[in-house]
Design a protein around this motif. Structure first.
Motif, PDB file in Angstrom:
ATOM      1  N   GLY A 244     -13.642  60.325   2.329  1.00  0.00           N
ATOM      2  CA  GLY A 244     -15.044  60.198   2.199  1.00  0.00           C
ATOM      3  C   GLY A 244     -15.461  58.868   1.767  1.00  0.00           C
ATOM      4  O   GLY A 244     -16.587  58.767   1.134  1.00  0.00           O
ATOM      5  N   ILE A 245     -14.443  57.744   1.998  1.00  0.00           N
ATOM      6  CA  ILE A 245     -14.903  56.647   1.680  1.00  0.00           C
ATOM      7  C   ILE A 245     -15.464  55.793   3.004  1.00  0.00           C
ATOM      8  O   ILE A 245     -14.708  55.760   4.048  1.00  0.00           O
ATOM      9  CB  ILE A 245     -13.997  55.633   0.935  1.00  0.00           C
ATOM     10  N   HIS A 246     -16.879  55.357   3.166  1.00  0.00           N
ATOM     11  CA  HIS A 246     -17.165  54.917   4.323  1.00  0.00           C
ATOM     12  C   HIS A 246     -17.092  53.407   4.000  1.00  0.00           C
ATOM     13  O   HIS A 246     -17.922  52.869   3.422  1.00  0.00           O
ATOM     14  CB  HIS A 246     -18.633  55.165   4.655  1.00  0.00           C
ATOM     15  N   ILE A 247     -16.223  52.690   5.145  1.00  0.00           N
ATOM     16  CA  ILE A 247     -16.074  51.441   5.031  1.00  0.00           C
ATOM     17  C   ILE A 247     -17.076  50.696   5.999  1.00  0.00           C
ATOM     18  O   ILE A 247     -17.207  51.227   7.202  1.00  0.00           O
ATOM     19  CB  ILE A 247     -14.817  50.785   5.180  1.00  0.00           C
ATOM     20  N   PRO A 248     -17.889  49.874   5.521  1.00  0.00           N
ATOM     21  CA  PRO A 248     -18.958  49.604   6.618  1.00  0.00           C
ATOM     22  C   PRO A 248     -18.426  48.712   7.531  1.00  0.00           C
ATOM     23  O   PRO A 248     -17.268  48.173   7.447  1.00  0.00           O
ATOM     24  CB  PRO A 248     -19.899  48.461   5.884  1.00  0.00           C
ATOM     25  N   ARG A 249     -19.073  49.156   8.942  1.00  0.00           N
ATOM     26  CA  ARG A 249     -18.339  48.363  10.206  1.00  0.00           C
ATOM     27  C   ARG A 249     -19.678  48.151  11.443  1.00  0.00           C
ATOM     28  O   ARG A 249     -20.496  48.980  11.336  1.00  0.00           O
ATOM     29  CB  ARG A 249     -17.320  49.486  10.772  1.00  0.00           C
ATOM     30  N   LEU A 250     -19.483  47.229  11.924  1.00  0.00           N
ATOM     31  CA  LEU A 250     -20.386  46.879  13.152  1.00  0.00           C
ATOM     32  C   LEU A 250     -19.791  46.957  14.484  1.00  0.00           C
ATOM     33  O   LEU A 250     -20.332  47.498  15.499  1.00  0.00           O
ATOM     34  CB  LEU A 250     -21.152  45.595  12.639  1.00  0.00           C
ATOM     35  N   CYS A 251     -18.480  46.405  14.607  1.00  0.00           N
ATOM     36  CA  CYS A 251     -17.990  46.330  15.859  1.00  0.00           C
ATOM     37  C   CYS A 251     -17.217  47.351  16.274  1.00  0.00           C
ATOM     38  O   CYS A 251     -16.968  47.828  17.353  1.00  0.00           O
ATOM     39  CB  CYS A 251     -17.322  45.106  16.265  1.00  0.00           C
TER      40      CYS A 251
ATOM     41  N   LEU B  24     -27.310  47.277  11.340  1.00  0.00           N
ATOM     42  CA  LEU B  24     -27.405  46.193  10.527  1.00  0.00           C
ATOM     43  C   LEU B  24     -28.470  46.076   9.435  1.00  0.00           C
ATOM     44  O   LEU B  24     -27.952  45.729   8.204  1.00  0.00           O
ATOM     45  CB  LEU B  24     -27.785  44.846  11.519  1.00  0.00           C
ATOM     46  N   ALA B  25     -29.417  46.757   9.634  1.00  0.00           N
ATOM     47  CA  ALA B  25     -30.571  46.939   8.773  1.00  0.00           C
ATOM     48  C   ALA B  25     -29.958  47.833   7.654  1.00  0.00           C
ATOM     49  O   ALA B  25     -30.240  47.513   6.366  1.00  0.00           O
ATOM     50  CB  ALA B  25     -31.655  47.615   9.104  1.00  0.00           C
ATOM     51  N   GLU B  26     -29.136  49.014   7.848  1.00  0.00           N
ATOM     52  CA  GLU B  26     -28.584  49.770   6.831  1.00  0.00           C
ATOM     53  C   GLU B  26     -27.712  49.018   5.839  1.00  0.00           C
ATOM     54  O   GLU B  26     -27.768  49.157   4.765  1.00  0.00           O
ATOM     55  CB  GLU B  26     -27.926  50.712   7.500  1.00  0.00           C
TER      56      GLU B  26
ATOM     57  N   ALA C 111     -26.067  53.932  23.700  1.00  0.00           N
ATOM     58  CA  ALA C 111     -25.768  54.813  22.811  1.00  0.00           C
ATOM     59  C   ALA C 111     -24.810  54.429  21.550  1.00  0.00           C
ATOM     60  O   ALA C 111     -24.684  54.721  20.743  1.00  0.00           O
ATOM     61  CB  ALA C 111     -24.912  55.808  23.468  1.00  0.00           C
ATOM     62  N   VAL C 112     -24.013  53.190  21.975  1.00  0.00           N
ATOM     63  CA  VAL C 112     -23.083  52.484  20.899  1.00  0.00           C
ATOM     64  C   VAL C 112     -23.609  51.389  20.303  1.00  0.00           C
ATOM     65  O   VAL C 112     -23.034  50.709  19.353  1.00  0.00           O
ATOM     66  CB  VAL C 112     -21.686  52.384  21.498  1.00  0.00           C
ATOM     67  N   CYS C 113     -24.833  50.849  20.677  1.00  0.00           N
ATOM     68  CA  CYS C 113     -25.439  49.560  20.238  1.00  0.00           C
ATOM     69  C   CYS C 113     -25.918  49.539  18.805  1.00  0.00           C
ATOM     70  O   CYS C 113     -26.753  50.417  18.580  1.00  0.00           O
ATOM     71  CB  CYS C 113     -26.473  48.982  21.087  1.00  0.00           C
ATOM     72  N   PRO C 114     -25.407  49.027  17.758  1.00  0.00           N
ATOM     73  CA  PRO C 114     -25.747  49.289  16.472  1.00  0.00           C
ATOM     74  C   PRO C 114     -27.067  48.807  16.236  1.00  0.00           C
ATOM     75  O   PRO C 114     -27.465  48.987  14.963  1.00  0.00           O
ATOM     76  CB  PRO C 114     -24.587  48.410  15.712  1.00  0.00           C
ATOM     77  N   THR C 115     -27.591  47.920  16.922  1.00  0.00           N
ATOM     78  CA  THR C 115     -28.907  47.087  16.696  1.00  0.00           C
ATOM     79  C   THR C 115     -30.087  47.619  17.539  1.00  0.00           C
ATOM     80  O   THR C 115     -29.775  48.479  18.434  1.00  0.00           O
ATOM     81  CB  THR C 115     -28.499  45.691  16.632  1.00  0.00           C
TER      82      THR C 115
END
Ligand code: SF4
Ligand code: SF4
Ligand code: SF4
Ligand code: FES
Lengths: 353, 535
Positions: A29-36, A111-113, A200-204
């Motif tokens: 339950g540990i969410h490590i931040p990720r962008l790519c 990114l904002a999150e 669908a996959v773009c984080p921004t």
């Protein structure tokens, strides 16, 4: 299956060998931040937002590309890690337009999150270089605003690994690095099939659905998971609903057949629902012209005429076509109507094959 | 799906879509998957990129044909000689699965005798595929462990459609390529709920779950459940319905959500039949070509306006969920219910779920399903009991019919072939951006691809004096349409390819009246036409 046991933030977890540290943390339950990183795409370790501390390793390794091993001791939230993540986010927003107030993606923007989560409000860099790319909107489906692109490469991998279409890639170098179709053209000039899997996959907010522009903020929508009405693949997706109208379709990663993958029809073809050509009232033909009537009148006419015809010519003078586009429940009722009410087995549908 | 039902006892796709990713060989025959079933097409390409071999049998160079290890550019309508020759090689070279044939099948001798004369050299003359490719493909298929066959309308929309399907079944049984993960015979069903419409008994010979209307015990079960006496004789299939509408025996019809005027082969026959009816009710989203003929048009609710289920091509029953209020004010099930009630047979359902539950209680393959159980991931039939996990692939231990049935099948040439007067062979299909009748109402999709382009080979184009964008008149023995052309070597010389998505170019006024004698499926795929340039 070989299992390995590791410790993350003081908690022990057992995972199959070959699991990444990022995935192992998720199990706790540990969410490590990720962008790519996207679980449906190959891991590339490009953005480094997912860094962690691992005992015995000197640098901060990227957890999305580091395999869990037996006895590993991992920390995900030390001051050093938090500092590193802040710096990465500050670098990313240094040349990112901060027009979040009117960005279509806000609410779904990673990114904002993460900036919110890490308290990154503005970039400490003075007069950073900014891009001034023209927003690409010369196709009916996808808007590309590369000013908001963080070069995570997810869209490139979605196009290559999901759609297997290889339309987009990185071009140029350094600050000028850019994602786009070969030869730096627009999607409209490429062999893009408008599946929107890149969106669908773009984080921004770099890639967004054109149909949804200006229709609502992401948090205002009710998401209704349903099954695609076009082909027999049976993809699932979310209808994005606001004020009793559909504004768009977004991928629902929990779809057992298709995951985030969709095609142009499922993702962008829904707008027939709100076509102004939809029939809204029953029609009865009078002297060769259709005139709107009430449901009650339509039902009366049908009951009367079908009754007369059955009476005069017998049950087998009636036949019915049901529909391969309609639901099981509707088809069940049609055949029940034909058999139990009209008394004939003359029921079929157009696509038996 | 009569062909597979005869051979195996069930007409459905044997494997699951995601098993494609585990296949070592994909054998595609008569399916332009990337356009008709795009996401399945992605998965095929993903499998190919992971190392799976790809064999594509198609007259047209489709996207997957271009990526294939073997693209067999077959003459339209000659699948049987090709398949027979492949089996000929497998038998001659002793590559067949004797144990499987012995234990799981019957009638092998008949097949052996029939394919004896189909040497690759002989078949090559008929189907145009080089003999060495037939040898290579036969060996590759026979020797690969996890091999799946996939087909769609390209195989079934022929006079010999049922035979084509049984030939495919023969091939899979010959090498024991059935009943295992990633290994089987997979008809890809076209529209979203073809599988479900069949499962629900929207067919003239069966109740839901393929229970025969002629079986007294079955009939009694439904008579008891529905509280009426039910007709014992099999009803009419679509082409027969329109024959009898034309002859005046059918007087009234109710058509829900179908547009046969645009989508059925031989449109003129359909139109004259509809005209002769004394009373026609059409229940539709739009005032379609077919609705124009109606006496009463009922506005339909779309998928977004109703609760319910669809059954996809891999037999997975999944939820459709109401997202917005029905635009015409009532859902389709409410409309049918009210029609029934006014006709003196009251129906009372408070929700789609109640209808589903009644259906499931009468349908053995759906009996173990409920909305609660299918909520998240759906369930694949057969699912006979509430604790049954559903069925990922069929025929694992035994065929639905017991033993798999081999059948010797000979080549039947297409009903109409090119001649001097009509020198081109017209073949039809689907394009990615549309699916039959609904997508033209999508503004976005229609804005990028909104008219028909007939594909013409460059050789033929120069003889006709046309270039891409020119208009031509295409004429068959039954009718004519005008269309723009696209000059491309995707099609071989002598073949014209068109889709049937557009009202302005209703391709199906051209197509043949010939039907498969068993399924009555129209021969959409092949007919003879002539092409003239228009100024
Ligand atoms: S829409 Fe699909 S084909 Fe086009 S670039 Fe995006 S992923 Fe590739
Ligand atoms: S467009 Fe989106 S997905 Fe693609 S690289 Fe930029 S931020 Fe990443
Ligand atoms: S999204 Fe595309 S592939 Fe998936 S079911 Fe819909 S039409 Fe078929
Ligand atoms: S998420 Fe791990 S490096 Fe980007």
């Amino acid at each position: 299956m070989e299992l390995v046991k590791l410790t993350i933030d003081g908690q022990e977890v057992q995972v199959p060998a070959g699991t990444t540290v990022l995935e192992a943390a998720e199990q706790l339950g540990i969410h490590i931040p990720r962008l790519c990183h996207d679980p449906d795409l190959t891991a590339v370790g490009a953005c480094r937002l997912c860094v962690v501390e691992i005992e015995g390793m000197r640098n901060l390794p990227a957890s999305c590309v580091t395999m869990a091993t037996d006895g590993m001791v991992v920390r995900t939230d030390t001051p050093q890690i938090i500092e590193a993540r802040k710096t990465i986010l500050e670098l990313l927003i240094a040349n990112h337009p901060l027009d979040c107030l009117s960005c279509e993606k806000l609410g779904d923007c990673k990114l904002a999150e993460y900036c919110y989560q890490y308290g990154v409000k503005k970039s400490p860099f003075i007069n950073p270089e900014k891009h001034s790319y023209e927003v690409e909107d010369n196709n009916p489906f996808i808007i590309r605003d590369l000013n908001k692109c963080i070069l995570c490469g997810r869209c490139i991998r979605a196009c290559a690994e999901m759609t297997c279409n290889d339309i987009i890639d990185f071009s140029y170098r350094g600050f000028k690095t850019k994602v786009g179709p070969f030869g730096d053209t627009t999607l409209a000039e490429s062999d893009c099939v408008y599946c929107g899997n890149c969106v669908a996959v773009c984080p921004t907010g770099a890639l967004t659905e054109k149909q949804m522009q200006g229709k609502g903020r992401r948090w205002e929508y009710k998401r209704v998971k349903t099954t695609c009405p076009f082909c027999g693949t049976g993809c699932n997706f979310d209808l994005m609903v606001k004020d009793g109208k559909i504004a768009g379709v977004t991928s629902n990663p929990e779809s057992v057949v298709n995951g985030k993958q969709l095609c142009i029809k499922g993702r962008f073809g829904w707008d027939f629902v709100h076509s102004d050509k939809r029939l809204t009232s029953p029609l009865v033909k009078v002297d060769g012209k259709f005139v709107p009537v009430s449901w009650d009148e339509a039902f009366n006419t049908i009951a009367k005429r079908l009754g007369e015809i059955k009476e005069k010519y017998g049950a087998n003078a009636f036949a019915s076509l049901s529909s391969a586009r309609c639901t099981n429940e509707e088809n069940y009722l049609v055949q029940k109507f034909v058999r139990a009410v009209m008394g004939t087995n003359n029921v079929d549908h157009c696509a038996r094959t | 799906m009569a062909g597979l039902a005869t051979s195996f006892g069930s007409g459905a796709m044997t494997n699951s879509i995601n098993e494609i990713l585990g296949a070592e060989l994909l054998f595609l025959i008569g399916t332009n998957t990337t356009e008709a079933h795009p996401v399945i097409g992605y998965k095929m390409k993903q499998a190919k990129r992971k190392g799976a071999k790809l064999i594509v049998v198609d007259p047209r160079r489709t996207e997957l044909a271009a990526e294939a290890d073997y693209w067999l550019q077959i003459k339209p309508g000659t699948d049987i000689p090709l398949l027979n020759a492949i089996m000929h090689v497998i038998i001659k070279e002793d590559l067949y699965d004797k144990k499987f044939i012995e234990e799981r099948t019957e009638n092998f001798e008949a097949l052996k005798q029939t394919v004896e004369k189909y040497t690759p050299e002989y078949a090559s003359e008929l189907c145009g595929v080089p003999a060495e490719d037939i040898y290579a493909v036969a060996r590759l298929y026979a020797k690969t462990d996890k091999a799946g066959i996939f087909y769609t309308l390209g195989i079934t929309e022929h006079v010999c459609g049922t035979n084509n399907v049984m030939s495919i079944a023969n091939l899979a049984m010959l090498t024991g390529h059935i009943g295992r993960e990633s290994t089987g015979v997979n008809p890809l069903r076209g529209q979203n709920n073809v599988q479900g419409a069949c499962d629900m008994g929207a067919l003239p010979n069966v109740y839901p779950g393929y229970q025969k209307v002629t079986d007294p015990a079955v009939r009694e079960k439904f008579e008891k459940a529905w509280g009426v006496s039910l007709p014992a004789e099999v009803g009419l299939m679509i082409p027969e319905m329109f024959d009898r509408a034309n002859s005046g025996e059918i007087k009234a019809m109710y058509i829900l959500g179908e547009n046969p005027v645009l989508t059925d082969p031989n449109a003129n026959h359909i139109k004259s039949g509809l005209e002769k009816l004394e009373f026609l009710v059409v229940h539709e989203l739009f005032l379609t070509e077919t609705a124009q003929y109606a006496d009463v048009v009922l506005p339909a609710a779309s998928f977004a306006e109703t609760d319910g289920t669809f059954t996809n091509t891999e037999r997975r029953v999944q939820r459709v969920r109401k997202a917005i209020e029905p635009i015409p004010g009532r859902t389709n099930w409410q409309t049918i219910m009210e029609m029934s009630t006014r006709m003196g047979y009251p129906m009372h359902y408070n929700s789609a779920e109640e209808i589903f539950n009644e259906m499931a209680s009468l349908t053995p393959s759906y009996q173990g399903m409920s909305y609660a159980r299918i909520d998240k991931n759906g369930l694949q039939w057969p699912c006979p009991t509430p604790d049954h996990p559903g069925t990922k692939y069929l025929h694992a231990a035994a065929f639905t019919r017991g033993k798999g049935l081999f059948q010797g099948i000979d080549h039947i040439p297409p009903a109409e072939l090119p001649d001097e007067e009509y020198p081109f062979l017209l073949s039809t299909g689907r394009i990615l951006f549309h699916y039959n009748v609904t997508t033209p109402y999508s503004a976005g999709i229609n804005s990028i691809w909104n008219e028909e382009y007939a594909e013409v080979n460059p050789d033929d184009a120069s003889r006709l004096g046309v270039t891409t964008g020119d208009k031509v008149k295409v004429t068959s023995r039954r009718g004519e349409v005008t269309t723009k052309v696209q000059v491309t070597d995707r099609v071989p010389p002598g073949v014209i390819w068109m889709s049937f998505h557009y009202t302005e170019s209703p391709t199906n006024v051209l197509t043949s009246a010939a039907v498969d004698p068993i399924t009555k499926t129209g021969e959409y795929k092949v007919c003879a036409v002539k092409v003239e340039k228009l100024n």
